[in-house]
Each structure stands twice: as C-alpha cells, then as structure tokens.
Design an enzyme around this catalytic site. Structure first.
Site, PDB file in Angstrom:
ATOM      1  N   LYS A 100       0.797  -1.225   0.000  1.00 25.08           N
ATOM      2  CA  LYS A 100       0.000   0.000   0.000  1.00 25.08           C
ATOM      3  C   LYS A 100       0.837   1.285   0.000  1.00 25.08           C
ATOM      4  O   LYS A 100       0.436   2.290  -0.569  1.00 25.08           O
ATOM      5  CB  LYS A 100      -0.929   0.026   1.216  1.00 25.08           C
ATOM      6  CG  LYS A 100      -1.939  -1.115   1.290  1.00 25.08           C
ATOM      7  CD  LYS A 100      -3.192  -0.776   0.563  1.00 25.08           C
ATOM      8  CE  LYS A 100      -4.366  -1.730   0.711  1.00 25.08           C
ATOM      9  NZ  LYS A 100      -4.173  -3.104   1.108  1.00 25.08           N
ATOM     10  N   GLU A 122      -9.863   6.115   2.994  1.00 27.82           N
ATOM     11  CA  GLU A 122     -10.736   5.083   3.551  1.00 27.82           C
ATOM     12  C   GLU A 122      -9.846   3.896   3.881  1.00 27.82           C
ATOM     13  O   GLU A 122      -8.783   3.727   3.294  1.00 27.82           O
ATOM     14  CB  GLU A 122     -11.798   4.666   2.519  1.00 27.82           C
ATOM     15  CG  GLU A 122     -11.334   3.606   1.506  1.00 27.82           C
ATOM     16  CD  GLU A 122     -10.226   4.071   0.572  1.00 27.82           C
ATOM     17  OE1 GLU A 122     -10.109   5.291   0.344  1.00 27.82           O
ATOM     18  OE2 GLU A 122      -9.468   3.213   0.061  1.00 27.82           O
ATOM     19  N   SER A 389       1.995  -9.753  -0.975  1.00 29.53           N
ATOM     20  CA  SER A 389       1.552  -8.361  -0.875  1.00 29.53           C
ATOM     21  C   SER A 389       1.732  -7.760   0.511  1.00 29.53           C
ATOM     22  O   SER A 389       1.891  -6.552   0.646  1.00 29.53           O
ATOM     23  CB  SER A 389       0.088  -8.251  -1.299  1.00 29.53           C
ATOM     24  OG  SER A 389      -0.719  -9.139  -0.544  1.00 29.53           O
TER      25      SER A 389
HETATM   26  C1  LIG Z   1      -5.112  -4.181   0.941  1.00 27.88           C
HETATM   27  C2  LIG Z   1      -4.400  -5.437   0.738  1.00 27.88           C
HETATM   28  C3  LIG Z   1      -4.723  -6.310  -0.327  1.00 27.88           C
HETATM   29  C4  LIG Z   1      -5.878  -6.081  -1.252  1.00 27.88           C
HETATM   30  O1  LIG Z   1      -5.801  -4.916  -2.015  1.00 27.88           O
HETATM   31  P1  LIG Z   1      -5.410  -4.919  -3.560  1.00 27.88           P
HETATM   32  O2  LIG Z   1      -5.732  -3.537  -3.982  1.00 27.88           O
HETATM   33  O3  LIG Z   1      -6.235  -5.953  -4.248  1.00 27.88           O
HETATM   34  O4  LIG Z   1      -3.967  -5.223  -3.648  1.00 27.88           O
HETATM   35  C5  LIG Z   1      -3.943  -7.441  -0.511  1.00 27.88           C
HETATM   36  N1  LIG Z   1      -2.929  -7.738   0.331  1.00 27.88           N
HETATM   37  C6  LIG Z   1      -2.611  -6.941   1.369  1.00 27.88           C
HETATM   38  C7  LIG Z   1      -1.488  -7.342   2.256  1.00 27.88           C
HETATM   39  C8  LIG Z   1      -3.336  -5.775   1.617  1.00 27.88           C
HETATM   40  O5  LIG Z   1      -3.005  -4.999   2.663  1.00 27.88           O
END
Ligand SMILES: *Cc1c(COP(=O)(O)O)cnc(C)c1O
Length: 417
Positions: A100, A122, A389
């Site tokens: 993020k 948000e 992610s």
């Molecule tokens: C917010 C988040 C997601 C989902 O958001 P995307 O916009 O689909 O990437 C996925 N993995 C993590 C660790 C997140 O914090």
C-alpha cells in the site's frame, strides 16, 4: 539499486482519454465530484511527464518505503510441493507491512504538488490507513481516515497505529459498517473539502483517474520482478499469481508482463465459505457488470442491482467490486481469475510460516493458496512467481481465534460481516 523506469505509460496504454478500459472503468460520479476529479486528472497528467516527480517518488520509495524489495526462491516449499519452482516477491518487507505504501507515497507527492494540506483516506483492514497515516506524518499533512465501525473493532491494533502517527480515525456507523461505507463517507468529505484536501484512494478502484494512477504507482513491483528473475534465472517466469481485492497489488505485479504472451497471469479472489450470496467476495464467479463508487466493473449484486454483502476471512479482500482494469483483462482473457476459500487461505498462511519462516497477510495467503494447488501441476523446470503483498502480523490474533478453536466451528470463521 535496481534502476526504475519512469512512470510514463506507453502511448497505447489503457485507459483511454475518458478513463475507460474497454467497456469498463470511466467516471460515474455526481457533478460535485467531477470538478476535483478533473483537477486531479490534469495534475497527474502533468506530474507523470515530469522527471523531477519520478525522481522524488523513486527516492521516497527507496528511503522511506524500503525499495527495491527482494525476489526470493521458496526452496523448501517448492521441494515439498514437488512441482514448479516458486519465487516470492517480498512486498511484505515494505514499511508499514504491505504494498500500500507505494501508492500512498505517489499520491502524497502529487497532493503536495497540487498545494493540498489535508489528506483523507478510507480503510478496511487498516493497511491503507496506516500507510497513509505514516506518510502524512512524514509529509506534515493533516490526516483523516474513515473506517467502518465493525472494521475498527476487528483491527484495533491498526487503529492505534494510525492514531500514534497523528491521524484522526473516524468510525463509520452506516450500512454494514465496513469498507464500502467508509468509501462513501470519504467521498462525502471530499465533495465539501476538495479545495485543500486530497483523497488518497487505496486500491485500483473508483472513478478515473484513480485506477490508472494507483496502477502506475504500483507497477514498480512488476518492473523489479522482471529484472530480478532475469538476473536469477535468465528468463521470464512461466506463471505469476497475486491476490485480488480491489486489485492494486496484482495489477502492479502483472503490468510489466501484460505484453509477454508466454507468461500466464492469475488473479486470486476471496472464495470465502462457499458460493452462496454473502458468503464470498469472488466477483468474477458470483457477480456481473454494473456501476459502483465511480466506475463500471464486475460487482456482486442482487437481481435488482443492490450491492450484496460479502465475506472473507481477510478484511482486505472483502469488497463487492473489483478494479475496472481487471474487468477488462478478464474480458480479453489476458488475465485468468481463480478463487481460494477461507480454509485454503488459512492452510497457506500456516504452510508458508512453517516452510519458509514468513507469516503472510491473510489477503496474501489467497494468492499462495492458489500456488499450493498449482505448483504440483507444473514441472521443476517451470517458474511460478507469487506476490507477497503483505505481512501477517496484523492477522495473527484473528488466525489464532479461528485456528485454535476459540470460536465454535474451528476453521469455519464466524460471520463478521
Ligand atoms: C489491501 C491489501 C490487499 C488487497 O488490495 P489490492 O488492492 O487488491 O492489492 C492485498 N494484500 C494486502 C497485504 C493488503 O493490505
């Protein structure tokens, strides 16, 4: 330091001038939001052509966020599965714990360039909120984060982290009291305050230019991956997988490979507890095209077009709409989509922790769950890259609650809306 390409898109890259990815995307907003979006569109069009902007972003990503992130082989896991060699792109190592921060830093630099002094955002699980709060502290910006009251209860630790960084967290009591309701409140705020306020939207969602801009700020993930896999293996991967909530980490990971026909791209949605309405967030399996919060895309909705409730063990994938660029590449067949259930996600969460010593976020574990299924179908001379992610620290308590049977039903989570 891996050289990063400028954030310029090629001339033929989508979206078109009206923000459309084929049939999807666009700018479906009330008149009062049209003006701030138009101002943003113009400011971003200028910024993305400005080498000084690209350089400032590169330096923030390096020094504050911790880029580049490593791409590492998951040797033990790959051996156990006996198929493809799995590589992990370590976005979980970034500051504040997930991808993020890439988008937040890009939008903060843009907001500063536009002369804005106040930021709103948000957040669902709180990961976008904490990235925004931390970035605002660094940039000296006032910060207000809208969060569903139910999510505040589920993610109390992240609420405290945001407040530590000086952000005001405003609980939203409307609707299901989760992410969709928080987005509505943030848009309401922006209508009234856009003269001095920028809205940092947290995924590749919403009205143009947000889906394009958020994608551009995350495409560094795939650009690094390309250089790293070429350095390690001398060739591109056979397949890449990432979880898809709004779709920002996935589109950032895939973007640099869209033109590589030999690389299979797979987005993984939240399959939840089953296929029934309100039991999952697999938009491509249970939804159909419609308009929600600014763009046309695939949405979970009832026959009257009312937005359906969603469920996932991971708050970050628990949303009724998918990013419009994903809807487009689903329609062309360039990206394939799969779903992983809560149970598969929790298995993958534990499996990666044990095999590799990496505790992934529950969102991330959906992409991994797909990789656990897929790797044995491939051969050891094939390469499967998974985007990690985010890290799972935020989820340890929830996982313990579910896995240790503190609630009846063990691996079947209770509904928390
Ligand atoms: C917010 C988040 C997601 C989902 O958001 P995307 O916009 O689909 O990437 C996925 N993995 C993590 C660790 C997140 O914090």
């Amino acid at each position: 330091m891996i050289a990063q390409r400028p954030i310029l898109a090629t001339a033929d890259a989508l979206p078109d001038a009206r923000g459309r990815f084929g049939d999807f995307g666009g700018c479906f907003v009330p008149e009062t939001l049209y003006t701030p979006l138009e101002e943003l569109r113009r400011a971003y069009a200028e910024a993305r052509e400005d080498p000084a902007f690209a350089e400032a972003l590169r330096s923030e990503l390096r020094d504050f966020a911790g880029r580049p992130t490593p791409l590492i082989p998951a040797d033990r896991l790959s051996r156990e599965l006996g198929g493809a060699r799995i590589y992990l792109k370590r976005e979980d190592l970034l500051h504040t714990g997930a991808h993020k921060i890439n988008n937040v830093l890009g939008q903060l630099l843009l907001a500063r360039r536009m002369g804005k002094t106040r930021i709103i955002a948000e957040t669902g699980a709180g990961q976008h909120g904490i990235a925004t709060a931390a970035g605002c502290a660094r940039f000296g910006m006032e910060c207000v984060v809208y969060m569903g009251a139910e999510d505040m209860r589920r993610q109390a630790l992240n609420v405290y982290r945001m407040r530590l960084c000086g952000a005001e967290v405003r609980g939203v009591e409307a609707g299901q009291r989760t992410l969709k309701d928080a987005v509505n409140e943030a848009m309401r705020d922006w209508v009234a305050t856009s003269r001095h306020t920028h809205y940092i939207l947290g995924s590749a969602l919403g009205a143009h230019p947000f889906p394009m801009m958020v994608r551009d700020f995350h495409k560094v993930i795939g650009e690094e991956t390309r250089e790293q896999i070429l350095a390690a293996e001398g060739r591109l991967p056979d397949e890449m997988a990432a979880c898809v909530g709004g779709g920002s980490n996935a589109i950032g990971f895939f973007y640099d490979f869209l033109a590589e026909a030999s690389v299979r791209l797979v987005g993984v949605e939240a399959g939840g507890r089953g296929r029934g309405s309100g039991e999952h967030a697999a938009r491509f399996e249970g939804g159909r095209p419609g308009v929600l919060q600014g763009c046309k895309t695939w949405i979970l909705q009832d026959p009257d077009g009312q937005i359906e409730a969603t469920h996932s063990v991971s708050a970050g994938l628990d949303y009724a709409a998918v990013g419009p660029e994903h809807a487009y590449y689903q329609s062309t067949g360039r990206i394939s989509y799969a779903a992983a259930s809560d149970e598969e996600c929790l298995d993958a969460f534990q499996r990666l922790s044990r095999s590799e010593g990496i505790i992934p976020a529950l969102e991330t574990a959906h992409g991994l769950a797909y990789a656990l299924r897929r790797a044995p179908e491939l051969s050891p001379d094939q390469i499967l890259c998974v985007n990690l992610s985010g890290r799972g620290d935020k989820d340890v308590q929830e996982a313990a609650r579910v896995l240790e049977g503190e609630v009846p039903g063990a691996t079947v989570p209770t509904d928390h809306g």
